[in-house]
Design a protein around this motif. Structure first.
Motif, mmCIF file in Angstrom:
data_model
loop_
_atom_site.group_PDB
_atom_site.id
_atom_site.type_symbol
_atom_site.label_atom_id
_atom_site.label_comp_id
_atom_site.label_asym_id
_atom_site.label_seq_id
_atom_site.Cartn_x
_atom_site.Cartn_y
_atom_site.Cartn_z
ATOM 1 N N SER A 186 39.547 39.966 42.691
ATOM 2 C CA SER A 186 39.396 39.340 41.637
ATOM 3 C C SER A 186 39.850 39.694 40.363
ATOM 4 N N TYR A 187 39.211 41.429 40.179
ATOM 5 C CA TYR A 187 39.762 42.063 39.075
ATOM 6 C C TYR A 187 40.689 42.403 39.124
ATOM 7 N N ARG A 188 41.355 42.963 40.039
ATOM 8 C CA ARG A 188 42.794 43.388 40.358
ATOM 9 C C ARG A 188 43.869 42.371 39.925
ATOM 10 N N LYS A 189 43.424 40.997 40.414
ATOM 11 C CA LYS A 189 44.191 39.812 40.195
ATOM 12 C C LYS A 189 44.542 39.622 38.518
ATOM 13 N N ALA A 190 43.451 39.698 37.881
ATOM 14 C CA ALA A 190 43.311 39.677 36.570
ATOM 15 C C ALA A 190 43.809 40.669 35.753
ATOM 16 N N TRP A 191 43.616 41.876 36.182
ATOM 17 C CA TRP A 191 44.260 43.042 35.526
ATOM 18 C C TRP A 191 45.559 43.054 35.467
ATOM 19 N N SER A 192 46.238 42.850 36.894
ATOM 20 C CA SER A 192 47.513 42.808 37.262
ATOM 21 C C SER A 192 48.150 41.676 36.428
ATOM 22 N N LYS A 193 47.694 40.501 36.103
ATOM 23 C CA LYS A 193 48.313 39.474 35.422
ATOM 24 C C LYS A 193 48.304 39.847 34.032
ATOM 25 N N TRP A 194 47.205 40.498 33.444
ATOM 26 C CA TRP A 194 47.469 40.908 31.916
ATOM 27 C C TRP A 194 48.565 41.929 31.901
ATOM 28 N N LYS A 195 48.498 42.875 32.871
ATOM 29 C CA LYS A 195 49.661 44.046 32.661
ATOM 30 C C LYS A 195 51.002 43.437 32.673
#
Length: 390
Positions: A126-135
């Protein structure tokens, strides 16, 4: 028979054990010596599974880490965005990082702290997905950062000169605030609308005087002072200070602010043909009365609208538009329009009200004229009219 006790069982067993014990101890010492000598005892260790990540982070924050002003602003926003993201999963760590960043103001340190958190959350989908989306969103933008303002007219050379010039007038503007309670930033918003218009329309004056000397443009024909007060407007402002029955009447505490002091001579080479009212406005260095008339106009307009049931206290764009248009255009209504004089800056059209609005909320000069909680406050100093005694 002399050493017959050596054959005794009670002696023979302990002796044998002791002998073999010393032999074993000697062997261990010898083995240890050779083990140390030939590095047989060295700990082989193991390479951390995240070694590559650590190396990448080192390279990332090495000498290639950009610290120019534009890059640092970008880093600052990255820090804040990532802290907010971490806060959704681990508020404790987010607060610790935020506290450190608030204390040190070190973007590089904060980013490294966030990278340490990322390492621990690399399996959190979940965190990786949110971080990847922002990045991805950040990298996808092909718009390059610049050191310019989003408000295009603030990128002209005249704006820099204006900021230097108006900073010199801080003491006069603050003095007006003390007796009127009108926020200095709101007064300056009206000044900006007028000065930018003059900078753009009076190019020769700007090149010869305003730019080199870093002073405000001073009007002395039809409109007067640095804020462009018309003679009729000045007379009306004075009248409404005295007319208690007027919808514009702001209150007794303001009545004496524009009283004339016969002991002061306002005449100079630039205004000696004008009457005393306009002489007060046309002062080369002391612009106190320009700001005082402006502040009182704003307070009278604000009073009119409040009495009609409409508050425009938090509408700098409306107040500035009406300042530019005059009392006759001030008609209280539910949906007032922003406007005023139209002028071009770098081939783009602006209205007086829109320029005032953009300045007010831009954050420019906030260190000199900070935002206040209220645009209209009670005056800190009340000047009362002196009544002559018989």
């Amino acid at each position: 028979m002399k050493f017959s006790f050596l054959r005794k069982k009670w002696f023979k067993i302990p002796y044998t054990l002791l002998l073999y014990g010393f032999a074993a101890y000697g062997f261990i010492l010898t083995a240890t010596y050779f083990a140390v000598k030939f590095n047989w005892t060295n700990e082989k260790g193991s390479v951390d599974v995240n070694n590559r990540y650590f190396s990448e982070m080192h390279d990332k924050y090495d000498q290639s880490f950009k610290v120019d002003s534009v890059s640092m602003i970008k880093h600052r926003f990255e820090v804040l965005n990532r802290i907010m993201l971490v806060n959704e999963y681990y508020p404790k760590n987010a607060n610790l990082i935020l506290a450190t960043y608030t204390e040190n103001k070190d973007e590089k340190l904060a980013l490294r702290m966030l990278d340490a958190v990322d390492l621990q959350l690399k399996k959190n989908k979940s965190y990786r997905k949110a971080w990847s989306k922002w990045k991805h969103k950040d990298q996808k933008s092909d718009q390059k950062s610049t050191g310019l303002s989003v408000f295009e007219w603030m990128n002209i050379a005249e704006w820099k000169d204006f900021k230097e010039a108006v900073t010199k007038d801080k003491k006069y503007i603050d003095s007006v605030y003390k007796v009127t309670g009108v926020e200095p930033r709101l007064i300056v918003a009206c000044l900006v609308g007028e000065q930018i218009r003059l900078f753009n329309s009076s190019r020769e004056s700007y090149k010869r005087y305003i730019g080199p000397l870093k002073v405000l443009a001073l009007e002395n024909h039809l409109s007067y002072g640095v804020t462009g007060i018309k003679n009729g407007t000045a007379l009306t402002i004075e009248r409404f200070l005295a007319e208690k029955g007027s919808e514009f009447y702001p209150g007794e505490k303001y009545e004496a602010l524009l009283d004339f002091d016969s002991t002061i001579n306002y005449a100079s080479k630039s205004n000696d043909t004008l009457d005393i009212r306009l002489q007060r406005l046309v002062q080369w260095e002391n612009h106190y009365y320009s700001y005082l008339y402006t502040a009182l106009f704003l307070r009278e307009i604000k009073t009119q609208w409040e009495k009609a049931g409409y508050s425009i206290e938090d509408r700098p764009e409306i107040l500035a538009s009406l300042f530019n248009l005059g009392f006759q255009r001030s008609v209280p209504k539910p949906n007032p329009a922003v406007g005023g004089s139209v002028y071009k800056i770098k081939d783009k059209e602006y209205t007086f009200g829109s320029v005032a609005y953009e300045f007010f909320y831009s954050g420019e000069l906030a260190n000199v004229f900070p935002f206040k909680k209220k645009s209209f406050d009670e005056p800190k100093t009340v000047i009362k009219r002196i009544v002559p005694t018989n």
